[in-house]
Design an enzyme around this catalytic site. Structure first.
Site, PDB file in Angstrom:
ATOM      1  CG  HIS A   1      -1.896   1.097   1.280  1.00 48.07           C
ATOM      2  ND1 HIS A   1      -1.556   2.372   1.662  1.00 48.07           N
ATOM      3  CD2 HIS A   1      -3.219   1.131   0.977  1.00 48.07           C
ATOM      4  CE1 HIS A   1      -2.622   3.145   1.609  1.00 48.07           C
ATOM      5  NE2 HIS A   1      -3.650   2.421   1.191  1.00 48.07           N
TER       6      HIS A   1
ATOM      7  CG  ASP B   1      -0.862   6.074   2.997  1.00 47.67           C
ATOM      8  OD1 ASP B   1      -0.320   6.986   2.353  1.00 47.67           O
ATOM      9  OD2 ASP B   1      -2.098   6.019   3.184  1.00 47.67           O
ATOM     10  CE  LYS B   2       1.291   0.866   7.420  1.00 58.01           C
ATOM     11  NZ  LYS B   2       2.082   1.075   8.612  1.00 58.01           N
TER      12      LYS B   2
ATOM     13  CD  GLU C   1       7.138  12.829   8.772  1.00 62.78           C
ATOM     14  OE1 GLU C   1       6.395  11.939   8.307  1.00 62.78           O
ATOM     15  OE2 GLU C   1       7.229  13.069   9.982  1.00 62.78           O
TER      16      GLU C   1
ATOM     17  CD  GLU D   1      12.794  18.043  10.897  1.00 62.87           C
ATOM     18  OE1 GLU D   1      12.394  18.544   9.830  1.00 62.87           O
ATOM     19  OE2 GLU D   1      12.111  17.255  11.580  1.00 62.87           O
TER      20      GLU D   1
ATOM     21  CE  LYS E   1      -7.533   0.302   2.068  1.00 60.48           C
ATOM     22  NZ  LYS E   1      -8.191   1.624   1.889  1.00 60.48           N
TER      23      LYS E   1
ATOM     24  CG  PHE F   1      -6.667  -3.180  -7.329  1.00 63.83           C
ATOM     25  CD1 PHE F   1      -5.839  -2.115  -7.638  1.00 63.83           C
ATOM     26  CD2 PHE F   1      -6.745  -3.573  -5.996  1.00 63.83           C
ATOM     27  CE1 PHE F   1      -5.104  -1.455  -6.674  1.00 63.83           C
ATOM     28  CE2 PHE F   1      -6.008  -2.924  -5.006  1.00 63.83           C
ATOM     29  CZ  PHE F   1      -5.183  -1.869  -5.350  1.00 63.83           C
TER      30      PHE F   1
ATOM     31  CG  ASP G   1      -4.639   6.042  -4.494  1.00 61.31           C
ATOM     32  OD1 ASP G   1      -5.331   7.039  -4.708  1.00 61.31           O
ATOM     33  OD2 ASP G   1      -5.035   4.875  -4.665  1.00 61.31           O
ATOM     34  CB  ALA G   2       0.401  10.450  -3.380  1.00 65.16           C
TER      35      ALA G   2
ATOM     36  NE  ARG H   1      -1.702   9.475   3.302  1.00 64.41           N
ATOM     37  CZ  ARG H   1      -1.876   9.978   2.079  1.00 64.41           C
ATOM     38  NH1 ARG H   1      -2.271  11.221   1.930  1.00 64.41           N
ATOM     39  NH2 ARG H   1      -1.662   9.220   1.022  1.00 64.41           N
ATOM     40  CE  LYS H   2      -4.247   3.466   4.842  1.00 71.30           C
ATOM     41  NZ  LYS H   2      -4.323   4.916   4.537  1.00 71.30           N
TER      42      LYS H   2
ATOM     43  CE  LYS I   1       6.447  10.939  14.605  1.00 69.71           C
ATOM     44  NZ  LYS I   1       5.181  11.171  15.327  1.00 69.71           N
TER      45      LYS I   1
ATOM     46  CE  LYS J   1      12.293  12.645  16.871  1.00 67.80           C
ATOM     47  NZ  LYS J   1      13.779  12.677  16.837  1.00 67.80           N
TER      48      LYS J   1
ATOM     49  CG  ASP K   1       4.056  11.248  18.701  1.00 69.34           C
ATOM     50  OD1 ASP K   1       3.259  11.480  19.630  1.00 69.34           O
ATOM     51  OD2 ASP K   1       4.288  12.059  17.788  1.00 69.34           O
TER      52      ASP K   1
END
Length: 434
Positions: free
Chosen positions: A32, A34-35, A60, A73, A193, A272, A280-281, A286-287, A307, A311, A313
């Site tokens: 995917h 995003d992955k 990122e 960074e 998916k 598909f 898709d970008a 985002r997941k 990260k 961090k 998060d």
């Protein structure tokens, strides 16, 4: 009020468990878009930590048609010097790491190919303003890399202490990817998916009511179609794809979960063939619901991938999962949610919250007291304490960037250390004395 019990003394309302309900979670494959971005970002984290365990990384990634862009960074010995200049060969190694990641996933398509894609690197030195708050110095302990809230969750409804809907969604796609890599399913392409809806009776999953699988496929592995004078698709090839997917579902879900009433959608849009970053970008982070608990628990909003472990998060979400899992594994509750909060540059958590969802054998306040006491818990819930307890300053992150950060098997090299159940005895002992 139906489903609610009111305490007449305190006027506090408690939601009563529902006897029957449906719940749904989804997952996405390693291919995917995003992955792909998440895996690239974590490959960069691993690259820096392999050179310098104290490296700082916030990477990122953007993926689109035959293009990968990095921004963020960084700081790390062997990669970038104290003046912010790249060490000899570092930029080439970053680019090689990106291309190797895309190749491992399996992208050799006209619209996205590991060898042909355009690569752009906009990583630059970490802000000195951030560094002064995070770094330990003198009598100052290492501070959190940012403010925020983090959650961890565990439930006894699966062997891995994960929500069943997400547990099966991940396993469907992981099995399909394994078959694609081995050659057992050569008609599959990387992007896919899944989505699983389960019926619950008295909070126990009992049946699958709906399953969705959308998978990128080789040409013509779809039902025949005609549009604007063009035709395509092959009924026999589509039947092969459908039979394969049905076999995966039968292998992954428990016997009896799939019935004649289960609604199954395979590639509901039809064809598909164009997928991944060409379709898709993709962007890092985002997941976050796929990465965690499939919507069955709260999320603080911060992504994990890209990260380093200063961090919170990432690291505090990992310790929350570790604590929640050990509480459930110890038999202290059937379900557990833990929240921590932090301020940038401050070591100690600002708050600790425990919710046992009415299933606990001990008081939630007693659990909170143990978690807040390093002497009883065995470590402090500071960034440094978390990193040391879980051994997080190692190149162990790329493997976590697909098929979930939680519910995984701990690795011998320290990967998925937050999935260990080695705190059970400590928690039982501490809470027995509470």
């Amino acid at each position: 009020m139906a489903g609610v019990e009111r305490n007449l003394v305190t006027h506090e309302c408690f939601a009563m468990p529902r006897s029957h309900y449906l719940f749904t979670s989804e997952s996405v494959s390693e291919g995917h878009p995003d992955k792909v971005a998440d895996q690239i970002s974590d490959a960069i984290v691993d690259l820096f930590l392999a050179r310098d365990p104290e490296a700082r990384v916030a990477c990122e990634t953007l993926t689109t048609t035959n293009r990968v862009v990095l921004a963020g960074e960084v700081r790390g010995r062997g990669m970038i010097d104290q003046n912010g200049n790249w060490e000899p060969g570092a930029q080439e190694e970053i680019q090689r790491t990106v291309r190797d990641t895309v190749r491992r996933i399996g992208y050799e398509q006209a619209g996205f190919h590991w060898q042909n894609l355009t690569f752009e690197n906009y990583l630059h030195p970490q802000s000195s303003d951030i560094a002064q708050g995070v770094d330990a110095s003198g009598n100052k302990d290492e501070g959190a890399g940012d403010q925020g809230i983090m959650f961890g969750y565990a439930t006894d409804e699966t062997p891995d202490f994960m929500p069943a809907t997400l547990y099966y969604s991940h396993r469907i796609l992981a099995r399909m990817a394994a078959d694609r890599h081995s050659g057992a399913a050569p008609f599959l392409e990387p992007d896919a998916k899944s989505q699983v809806t389960l019926a619950y009776e008295n909070e126990v999953p009992v049946a699958a009511t709906a399953i969705v699988v959308s998978t990128q496929h080789a040409p013509d592995y779809c039902l025949p179609w005609a549009k604007d004078g063009e035709t395509g698709g092959d009924a026999a090839k589509y039947a092969q794809l459908r039979d394969y997917v049905m076999g995966v579902l039968a292998d992954v879900l428990p016997a009896g979960f799939i019935t004649a009433d289960t609604v199954i959608h395979l590639n509901p849009t039809g064809k598909f063939e164009i997928g991944g970053p060409d379709g898709d970008a993709g962007v890092t982070g985002r997941k976050i619901i796929v990465d965690t608990y499939g919507g069955a628990a709260p999320h603080g909003g911060g992504a994990f991938s890209g990260k380093d472990p200063t961090k919170v998060d990432r690291s505090a979400a990992y310790i929350c999962r570790y604590l929640a899992k050990n509480i459930v594994a110890a038999g202290l509750a059937k379900r557990c949610t833990i929240q921590l909060s932090y301020a940038i540059g401050v070591a100690a958590p600002l708050s600790i919250h425990v919710d046992l969802h009415g299933t606990g054998t001990v008081a939630e306040s007693a659990v909170e007291a143990v978690l807040a006491d390093p002497a009883r818990l065995g470590f402090a819930l500071t960034p440094r304490g978390i990193r040391v307890q879980l051994g997080l300053n190692r190149p162990i992150y790329q493997r976590s960037a697909a098929y979930g950060h939680f519910g995984r098997t701990p690795d011998a090299d320290g990967g998925f250390s937050w999935e260990q159940s080695d705190l059970v005895t400590v928690l039982k002992s501490a809470l027995a004395a509470a």
